[in-house]
Design a protein around this motif. Structure first.
Motif, PDB file in Angstrom:
ATOM      1  N   HIS A  29       0.853  -1.193   0.000  1.00 11.85           N
ATOM      2  CA  HIS A  29       0.000   0.000   0.000  1.00 11.85           C
ATOM      3  C   HIS A  29       0.890   1.246   0.000  1.00 11.85           C
ATOM      4  O   HIS A  29       1.903   1.294   0.729  1.00 11.85           O
ATOM      5  CB  HIS A  29      -0.926   0.005   1.227  1.00 11.85           C
ATOM      6  N   PRO A  30       0.541   2.247  -0.813  1.00 12.67           N
ATOM      7  CA  PRO A  30       1.367   3.456  -0.870  1.00 12.67           C
ATOM      8  C   PRO A  30       1.628   4.096   0.497  1.00 12.67           C
ATOM      9  O   PRO A  30       2.690   4.663   0.718  1.00 12.67           O
ATOM     10  CB  PRO A  30       0.555   4.407  -1.751  1.00 12.67           C
ATOM     11  N   HIS A  31       0.678   3.978   1.427  1.00 11.47           N
ATOM     12  CA  HIS A  31       0.918   4.545   2.764  1.00 11.47           C
ATOM     13  C   HIS A  31       2.033   3.796   3.483  1.00 11.47           C
ATOM     14  O   HIS A  31       2.863   4.408   4.167  1.00 11.47           O
ATOM     15  CB  HIS A  31      -0.366   4.516   3.607  1.00 11.47           C
ATOM     16  N   ASP A  32       2.073   2.470   3.324  1.00 13.16           N
ATOM     17  CA  ASP A  32       3.164   1.690   3.926  1.00 13.16           C
ATOM     18  C   ASP A  32       4.481   2.084   3.286  1.00 13.16           C
ATOM     19  O   ASP A  32       5.490   2.281   3.961  1.00 13.16           O
ATOM     20  CB  ASP A  32       2.921   0.185   3.731  1.00 13.16           C
ATOM     21  N   LEU A  33       4.451   2.219   1.964  1.00 10.73           N
ATOM     22  CA  LEU A  33       5.663   2.603   1.237  1.00 10.73           C
ATOM     23  C   LEU A  33       6.147   3.981   1.705  1.00 10.73           C
ATOM     24  O   LEU A  33       7.336   4.180   1.986  1.00 10.73           O
ATOM     25  CB  LEU A  33       5.360   2.627  -0.265  1.00 10.73           C
TER      26      LEU A  33
END
Ligand code: 7TS
Length: 415
Positions: A345-349
């Motif tokens: 997920h982009p937030h994790d990235l």
């Protein structure tokens, strides 16, 4: 290298700081840019040497503040090739500039059945004001679709813009895809049907040469904070005659000529649209950012960003499982690269990258309808400016590798 990056970096105090023990790599410039010392100094100078309210004082400080505020209006006009400072209205940001047009031009112009045409790649700021306007006036919102590479589908543009169209509102550069839209061509088509064109230039004017008279656009909106300037200052450009046709936006002091209990009359444009005490300090400091960019040359800014984007796309495409959105050719796009890394997920990235000192944006980038078109819920996005350099991409790639290892997605090719 188009200009001396290390010399530029030395002008930005924030670039010396560390984040989580790593040098800051600031790749979130589409959200807001950092400020050079000259802009910070200009802000301090206002408060420490000529703080006063403008347009109404007869003392020295008020006169000085008025002169500096109005001089910035002229600098903005020069920067975008406007014929006169009277075409420049100061607002709070791009969003307010667009709302001003919807309110002051849209409400008195649109009738039931009239059409407002926007594109599928618009920022929420260039969607929601038109939805509200359509609700109030009975106008209809139409949407120009995009192709697989994130360009406007020109065949659809030609069929959607027609006799019912009263306004085409389109971004000059997408804040997600980086797509640069052919504004002059759109203006020609719209004008041939008697429609007005609003250009959302929030991502274009900071990054490339833009001449509003060459574009022949009716309305152009942008924000100071995305071009080295302070937050809280936006610009609306429109030809003076068009501004004169429009109703006031906010009402109160400064925007009036004469007030009685029965009725009131309005100040000349552009002051008719600047009710109340404006953001004097930040407008005055905005001047320093325009000087900074003019000294660099907007052609050079653009050339540098093409180099950065080309390098970023090359490095990202070497990583397995990375999808890059938008035009394939770096010359066809602005300095933003939106991407996803397969299962992550982009937030994790974004969180892992933050641990590496790299600031990116993750989410829908205020373009939820576009996320739907791309069939994703969110993306990561790296966006560049004049102080970024290719070696900073090492930290981005390292951070993505680390995230890939952490979330057990397949790692880089050959790694
Ligand atoms: N239009 C476009 C194309 C934008 O990119 C933005 C801000 C706006 C309008 C609104 O600008 P504001 O100054 O009124 O907020 N875009 C972004 C972004 O991409 N990430 O954070 C803000």
């Amino acid at each position: 290298m188009t200009f001396d990056i290390q010399k530029i970096r030395a002008d930005f105090p924030i670039l010396k700081r560390e984040v989580h023990g790593r040098p800051l790599v600031y790749f979130d410039n589409a959200a807001t840019t950092q400020k050079p010392q000259s802009v910070i100094d200009a802000l301090v100078e206002y408060y420490s040497s000529y703080n006063a309210n403008i347009h109404r004082g007869i003392h020295a400080l008020a006169e000085e503040a008025t002169l500096r505020y109005e001089a910035t209006r002229q600098s903005v006009a020069d920067f975008i090739g406007a014929p006169s400072a009277d075409c420049i209205v100061f607002t709070r940001n791009t969003t307010e500039s667009i709302n001003l047009v919807a309110h002051s031009w849209g409400r008195k112009t649109l009738e039931p059945g009239d059409e407002i045409v926007i594109s599928a790649m618009e920022h929420h700021s260039d969607i929601v004001p038109w939805q509200l306007l359509a609700e109030t006036t009975g106008a209809v919102l139409r949407v120009l679709p995009i192709d697989g590479e994130g360009g406007l589908r020109w065949d659809e543009v030609e069929s959607l813009v027609g006799e019912k169209t009263k306004l085409v509102a389109v971004t000059q550069m997408s804040n997600v895809l980086g797509t640069i839209n052919p504004i002059a061509q759109i203006v020609k088509l719209a004008h041939s049907h008697g429609a007005r064109v609003l250009v959302d230039a929030a991502q274009s004017i900071p990054h490339m040469p833009v001449d509003v008279q060459e574009l022949e656009a009716d309305f152009v909106a942008f924000s100071a904070h995305k071009m080295l300037g302070p937050t809280g200052v936006g610009v609306l450009y429109a030809p003076q005659a068009l501004l004169e046709e429009m109703d006031p936006f906010l009402a109160g002091g400064e925007m009036i000529r004469r007030v009685s209990f029965e009725d009131s009359t309005w100040n000349d444009v552009p002051w008719k649209f600047e009710a109340g005490t404006p953001n004097i300090a930040d407008v005055c400091a905005f001047s320093a950012s325009l000087d900074y960019l003019a000294d660099l040359g907007m052609e050079n800014v653009r050339a540098h960003e093409i180099e950065m984007v080309a390098a970023a796309m090359r490095r990202l495409s070497e990583i397995e499982c990375v999808t890059i959105y938008g035009p394939k050719n770096p010359e066809d796009r602005g300095g933003v690269v939106a991407f996803n890394v397969d299962d992550i997920h982009p937030h994790d990235l974004g969180t892992v990258l933050d641990q590496h000192g790299v600031a990116i944006r993750a989410g829908h980038h205020c373009a939820q309808p576009l996320m739907g078109e791309l069939d994703v819920v969110a993306t990561a996005r790296a966006s560049f400016y004049i102080y970024n350099f290719e070696e900073e991409l090492d930290a981005l790639v390292e951070g993505i590798d680390a995230a890939a290892r952490m979330f057990r997605a397949p790692a880089r090719t050959g790694a």
